[in-house]
Design a protein around this motif. Structure first.
Motif, PDB file in Angstrom:
ATOM      1  N   LEU A 229       0.667   6.700  11.659  1.00 33.13           N
ATOM      2  CA  LEU A 229      -0.136   5.929  10.719  1.00 33.13           C
ATOM      3  C   LEU A 229       0.018   6.630   9.371  1.00 33.13           C
ATOM      4  CD1 LEU A 229      -3.790   4.655  11.237  1.00 33.13           C
ATOM      5  CD2 LEU A 229      -2.877   5.346   9.023  1.00 33.13           C
TER       6      LEU A 229
ATOM      7  N   ASN B 164      -8.121  -0.328   8.234  1.00 34.79           N
ATOM      8  CA  ASN B 164      -7.247  -1.501   8.165  1.00 34.79           C
ATOM      9  C   ASN B 164      -5.997  -1.311   9.003  1.00 34.79           C
ATOM     10  OD1 ASN B 164      -4.729  -2.806   6.553  1.00 34.79           O
ATOM     11  ND2 ASN B 164      -6.517  -4.136   6.347  1.00 34.79           N
ATOM     12  N   LYS B 165      -5.375  -0.142   8.895  1.00 36.02           N
ATOM     13  CA  LYS B 165      -4.140   0.118   9.623  1.00 36.02           C
ATOM     14  C   LYS B 165      -4.387   0.318  11.119  1.00 36.02           C
ATOM     15  CE  LYS B 165      -1.272   1.876   5.857  1.00 36.02           C
ATOM     16  NZ  LYS B 165      -0.078   1.047   6.106  1.00 36.02           N
TER      17      LYS B 165
ATOM     18  N   ASN C  11      -0.244   0.437  -0.107  1.00 39.96           N
ATOM     19  CA  ASN C  11      -0.143   0.636   1.330  1.00 39.96           C
ATOM     20  C   ASN C  11      -0.211  -0.671   2.118  1.00 39.96           C
ATOM     21  OD1 ASN C  11      -0.246   3.727   2.154  1.00 39.96           O
ATOM     22  ND2 ASN C  11      -1.489   3.485   0.301  1.00 39.96           N
ATOM     23  N   HIS C  12      -0.110  -1.786   1.404  1.00 36.46           N
ATOM     24  CA  HIS C  12      -0.063  -3.114   2.040  1.00 36.46           C
ATOM     25  C   HIS C  12      -1.297  -3.352   2.916  1.00 36.46           C
ATOM     26  CE1 HIS C  12       4.047  -3.079   0.568  1.00 36.46           C
ATOM     27  NE2 HIS C  12       4.275  -1.964   1.247  1.00 36.46           N
ATOM     28  N   CYS C  13      -2.448  -2.976   2.388  1.00 30.15           N
ATOM     29  CA  CYS C  13      -3.716  -3.173   3.096  1.00 30.15           C
ATOM     30  C   CYS C  13      -4.537  -4.239   2.372  1.00 30.15           C
ATOM     31  CB  CYS C  13      -4.521  -1.875   3.151  1.00 30.15           C
ATOM     32  SG  CYS C  13      -3.763  -0.563   4.135  1.00 30.15           S
TER      33      CYS C  13
ATOM     34  N   LEU D  14      -0.150   6.908   5.291  1.00 29.60           N
ATOM     35  CA  LEU D  14      -0.775   6.459   4.059  1.00 29.60           C
ATOM     36  C   LEU D  14      -0.071   7.122   2.887  1.00 29.60           C
ATOM     37  CD1 LEU D  14      -4.546   6.803   5.013  1.00 29.60           C
ATOM     38  CD2 LEU D  14      -3.220   4.694   4.902  1.00 29.60           C
TER      39      LEU D  14
ATOM     40  N   SER E 118      -4.641   0.568  -2.001  1.00 29.72           N
ATOM     41  CA  SER E 118      -4.533  -0.408  -0.917  1.00 29.72           C
ATOM     42  C   SER E 118      -3.337  -1.325  -1.113  1.00 29.72           C
ATOM     43  CB  SER E 118      -5.819  -1.235  -0.818  1.00 29.72           C
ATOM     44  OG  SER E 118      -6.887  -0.425  -0.395  1.00 29.72           O
TER      45      SER E 118
ATOM     46  N   MET F 271      -8.523   2.187   4.266  1.00 28.59           N
ATOM     47  CA  MET F 271      -7.126   1.930   4.619  1.00 28.59           C
ATOM     48  C   MET F 271      -6.814   2.366   6.046  1.00 28.59           C
ATOM     49  SD  MET F 271      -4.984   2.685   1.113  1.00 28.59           S
ATOM     50  CE  MET F 271      -5.612   4.345   0.856  1.00 28.59           C
TER      51      MET F 271
END
Length: 303
Positions: free
Chosen positions: A133, A183-184, A210-212, A135, A207, A180
């Motif tokens: 995971l 979310n991930k 990080n495509h959140c 970030l 965000s 985040m």
């Protein structure tokens, strides 16, 4: 461009005044150090969060003024002395070597491994484990890069209680790092709230990188938003004093059967924070790291 440091040792009560006078006399920046650094007389300056010393000065302080290499250093010191109403002090000069300051700063921040599978990676580094995971997060003004024990504790709690398909509120979101992570880890919806507009801006930026998909609000904006006001998981990584004051509000944000996680609490403060929440929810220590703890609790399942 090259620079020179002007180094002056002064008594504690002169450090701040001289620093201001040096700036007025043409110094580019001024810092104050412990003149006894590296000796048995060295004295660290620190305090509990929110109770840091108001004055960053030591009994024997070293005032370090940065100036251009070609500046009239003697004139800067004498002008500052006149402004302070004191005799011109003795001083020494230290050349500042040319360096790639960007590269030097970046070298101080390495990827951080948290929990079992979480990596916080500055943008100039490759992820040590691209399957983890990951970030991407650069050090910035908003609190939360994973380096502080309180942030780490909350991230580890989220990893251990993966919010797959659940709703999560990150109250006091700072950089947005906890939001985040949630979310991930598969949360269905994540909301971040912070009182600092700069933190909200930073969290939104992080965000996006990080495509959140996370919505961030100031408290008053969130209170009037169309979003649900109760969540399966509420995380608040702040400090003990505001956490105690916010007990009624934070517990009211937890959905029936939902969980609350609190951090930013020193180990010796655990009982008093838990006592503040006792009328609303039983809280207990989930984990401790470097003298900091995370409290967690669960609502009784009633609306």
């Amino acid at each position: 461009m090259s620079w020179t440091e002007i180094v002056i040792e002064v008594a504690r009560d002169q450090a701040e005044t001289l620093s201001d006078a040096l700036m007025d006399a043409g110094a580019l920046s001024v810092s104050v150090e412990d003149a006894d650094e590296g000796t048995e007389a060295e004295r660290p300056l620190f305090g509990e969060p929110g109770m840091e010393p108001a004055e960053a000065a030591w009994e024997r302080s070293r005032v370090v003024a940065l100036a251009d290499e070609g500046a009239d250093h003697a004139s800067i010191v004498s002008q500052a002395a006149v402004a302070c109403g004191v005799a011109t002090p003795n001083y020494s000069l230290r050349p500042v070597a040319e360096q790639d300051w960007v590269r030097l700063t970046q070298s101080q921040f390495e990827p951080i491994h948290i929990g079992k599978n979480i990596w916080v990676v500055p943008s100039w580094h490759d992820a040590p484990d691209p399957n983890g995971l990951v970030l991407e997060l650069d050090p910035g003004l908003a609190f939360g890069t994973g380096s502080h024990p309180t942030t780490r504790l909350c991230m580890e709690w989220l990893e251990a209680h993966a919010p797959q398909g659940l709703t999560v509120l990150d109250y006091g979101c700072g950089s947005g790092i906890l939001a985040m992570v949630a979310n991930k880890l598969g949360a269905a919806q994540v909301i971040g709230v912070d009182i600092d507009p700069q933190a909200i801006e930073s969290a939104r930026y992080n965000s996006e990188r990080n495509h959140c998909e996370i919505d961030y609000y100031l408290p008053e904006e969130f209170a009037t938003s169309s979003h649900p006001q109760r969540f399966d998981i509420v995380v608040a990584n702040i400090l003990s004093s505001p956490l105690k004051l916010m007990a009624p509000m934070l517990t009211s944000r937890v959905a029936a059967g939902g969980k609350l996680v609190l951090s930013g609490i020193l180990a010796r403060q655990a009982d008093e924070v838990a006592a503040a929440y006792a009328p609303f929810m039983k809280m207990s220590v989930w984990a401790e790291h470097e003298g900091w703890i995370a409290l967690s609790g669960q609502s009784d399942g009633t609306a």
